[in-house]
Scaffold this motif. Sequence first.
Motif, PDB file in Angstrom:
ATOM      1  N   LEU A 162      -5.699  -2.844  -3.004  1.00 31.34           N
ATOM      2  CA  LEU A 162      -4.698  -1.795  -2.807  1.00 31.34           C
ATOM      3  C   LEU A 162      -4.402  -1.663  -1.327  1.00 31.34           C
ATOM      4  N   PRO A 163      -3.127  -1.599  -1.003  1.00 29.75           N
ATOM      5  CA  PRO A 163      -2.777  -1.415   0.407  1.00 29.75           C
ATOM      6  C   PRO A 163      -3.111  -0.008   0.873  1.00 29.75           C
ATOM      7  N   SER A 164      -3.508   0.092   2.127  1.00 29.87           N
ATOM      8  CA  SER A 164      -3.760   1.407   2.710  1.00 29.87           C
ATOM      9  C   SER A 164      -2.509   1.857   3.459  1.00 29.87           C
ATOM     10  N   ARG A 165      -1.972   3.006   3.061  1.00 37.01           N
ATOM     11  CA  ARG A 165      -0.787   3.518   3.750  1.00 37.01           C
ATOM     12  C   ARG A 165      -1.131   3.957   5.166  1.00 37.01           C
ATOM     13  N   VAL A 166      -2.287   4.614   5.283  1.00 45.62           N
ATOM     14  CA  VAL A 166      -2.675   5.189   6.569  1.00 45.62           C
ATOM     15  C   VAL A 166      -3.080   4.103   7.561  1.00 45.62           C
ATOM     16  N   ASN A 167      -3.730   3.069   7.026  1.00 44.18           N
ATOM     17  CA  ASN A 167      -4.207   2.003   7.904  1.00 44.18           C
ATOM     18  C   ASN A 167      -3.360   0.755   7.668  1.00 44.18           C
ATOM     19  N   GLU A 168      -2.295   0.683   8.428  1.00 42.21           N
ATOM     20  CA  GLU A 168      -1.288  -0.336   8.257  1.00 42.21           C
ATOM     21  C   GLU A 168      -1.899  -1.742   8.208  1.00 42.21           C
ATOM     22  N   GLY A 169      -1.528  -2.485   7.162  1.00 40.41           N
ATOM     23  CA  GLY A 169      -1.953  -3.880   7.089  1.00 40.41           C
ATOM     24  C   GLY A 169      -3.360  -4.081   6.566  1.00 40.41           C
ATOM     25  N   GLU A 170      -4.029  -2.992   6.216  1.00 38.59           N
ATOM     26  CA  GLU A 170      -5.390  -3.143   5.698  1.00 38.59           C
ATOM     27  C   GLU A 170      -5.452  -2.760   4.229  1.00 38.59           C
ATOM     28  N   TRP A 171      -6.516  -3.219   3.586  1.00 42.31           N
ATOM     29  CA  TRP A 171      -6.586  -3.164   2.131  1.00 42.31           C
ATOM     30  C   TRP A 171      -7.921  -2.621   1.641  1.00 42.31           C
ATOM     31  N   PHE A 172      -7.804  -1.840   0.597  1.00 45.51           N
ATOM     32  CA  PHE A 172      -8.986  -1.495  -0.184  1.00 45.51           C
ATOM     33  C   PHE A 172      -9.140  -2.527  -1.303  1.00 45.51           C
ATOM     34  N   ALA A 173     -10.333  -2.596  -1.867  1.00 48.73           N
ATOM     35  CA  ALA A 173     -10.521  -3.318  -3.114  1.00 48.73           C
ATOM     36  C   ALA A 173     -11.154  -2.364  -4.104  1.00 48.73           C
ATOM     37  N   LEU A 174     -10.858  -2.573  -5.378  1.00 46.81           N
ATOM     38  CA  LEU A 174     -11.562  -1.825  -6.414  1.00 46.81           C
ATOM     39  C   LEU A 174     -12.898  -2.521  -6.667  1.00 46.81           C
ATOM     40  N   PRO A 175     -13.946  -1.760  -6.957  1.00 43.04           N
ATOM     41  CA  PRO A 175     -15.277  -2.371  -7.057  1.00 43.04           C
ATOM     42  C   PRO A 175     -15.409  -3.269  -8.287  1.00 43.04           C
TER      43      PRO A 175
END
Length: 597
Positions: free
Chosen positions: A185-198
């Motif tokens: 999932l893209p992070s809106r707050v942290n441009e260009g960075e991504w979360f992953a679901l576990p």
Amino acid sequence: MRSFYCGRLRAEHIGKTVTLYGWVDRRRDHGGVIFLDLRDREGVIQIVSDPVRTPDSYPVADEIRNEYVVKVTGRVTRRPAESLNPKLPTGEVEVYADEIELLSAVRKQMPFQVSTAEEEPVREELRLKYRYLDLRRERMSRNLRLRHEIIKAIRRFLEDEAGFIEVETPILTRSTPEGARDFILPSRVNEGEWFALPQSPQLFKQLLMVSGLDRYYQIARCFRDEDLRADRQPEFTQLDMEMSFMDQAEILALNERLVCHIFRTVQGIELPQPFPRLTYAEAMARYGTDKPDTRYGLELVEVSDILQDSGFKVFSGAIASGGQIKVLPIPGGNEAVSNVRIKPGGDLFKVAAEAGAKGLAYIRVREGGEIDTIGAIKDNLTPEQKQALLERTGAQPGSLLLFGAGPTDTVNATLDRLRQALARELDLIDPDRQNLLWVTDFPMFEWNADENRWEALHHPFTAPHPDDADDLTQARAIAYDLVFNGYELGGGSLRIYQPEVQAQVFEIIGLSEAEAQDKFGFLLEAFEYGTPPHGGIAYGLDRLVMLMAGEQSIRDAIAFPKTQQARCLLTQAPSSVDPRQLKELHVAPTATPKPQA
RNA sequence: GGGCCUGUAGUUCAACUGGUUAGAGCACCGCCCUGUCACGGCGGAAGUUGCGGGUUCGAAUCCCGUCAGGCCCGCCA
């Protein structure tokens, strides 16, 4: 206010005036008396309305139809002696409807019939599109209830009898190497960075051990972006556990108590203890798989030594190139299995070929130990070899011997599939048996020939067996799987808690120190501050529900599952989104969704 | 990414070797019926045969494509 669930009314309630709410399961209009089966989650009760005894409700009863939602107020009455219905738990009584209030009508034709009495199958596509109606039906309602009872039993045991503490771990976390494909999932707050679901709460639960929680569990949602199967969904639920200061034997014993508690409280089944244990090597040798279904026999027999010098090149060649020869002996197989099915084009040949076998050799054992097979085998078999084969495989007249010859992996995969197919066909599986066993001593690593590197078989935090420290690539892991009727129900391991060992493992799987620091630095650092020896296990909860419910598909254990194309037919997810949403997330699509039919 | 199977009325199914008006059970609608419980009886409405194209005098049926669902292989520590 409701006074009773429909399905709970019994003879003891006779004479009471009750208020019921529910759905009309079925309506029987006799032109003077109308019977309604009123259904709620606990069952059905017969409602009676006629113009003489219940003049107020009769006009309403005349109007309502199947699946209308109504409120009924009336008197619980003993049914006339000739009208008792022993098929219904409520069959001794019925309710005279003094008042029926129509709360919600059905305005459209039902996509399928919901009634408890309806047994016709419905297309799964329809069931999933109208899942709320499917869940109204008895089968799925029962499965959801079973799932709840299983989870309840788990919580009662782990919390009240074993001192486990439930902790929630993040759904928004970071992507990790190894394992399945991540949902990101893209992070809106942290441009260009991504979360992953576990993919599982693995790292967090180990950190909780460093935190001193001692015994953690969670009913945890997990996500893996891989292709679906009848027993695999992209999001699924694990019973996740981790515990400190326990060795493998203690962990297995605790988990046996847990599993026994579940079967006892939910289904009244007393499982024999302790569960049988097989080492990985033993399981592979005897069954060709690490999750054997031992409800039936048909064990594999290795005959490499007998046939290594055979003039039959398929046999001797397999050994010469480092492979194996194994036999699947099938008592009575001569009668059950024709040659056509074993030879190229036959269904059993296809099963073997799908597993990678180049051919499927066989021997039929006749009266007096005579054998019947193709010339190339018969002509190259000495009397001593023949005798040894018959003795080793325990073959009797009428037995069919199916051969796997070639690389060990292929031989095992082939005979495993044949074994399962034939067990089903020969009806050797007792559906009422609950077969649980542990498989232990998995290898730490397996060689990935495509990528030319070692991979962790379990995961890279699994502890190696202390006796095998000399060469970790060949080491056994302190890892264990719980197998239920041939399904992998759960798996776990003791974890590495010494940074030096962890570094060795990372090195073997080709994870550089820099990468390891980048991906797992937080865990490695945590281990620098005093780490208890710990280990754990995770169960596929949906799979457990499926198996205990006697279902063939994991979808029948999940309220709102995805199709094999990973779509939700009810909500139509996934869907396109407004381009503005993407812009906010700093994401640009490279594909446009295809139009849905 | 690949293989196999399925798609016909609201639904579950049928429809021969390509053949003339695509049928049946249940559901739905109407009428009848006061003890059924899968109530029963009589009648009725209901079809773009998933969608698009092709072959043919003629296509639910054969061919190609496509969409959807299922099972499997690869994949899934």
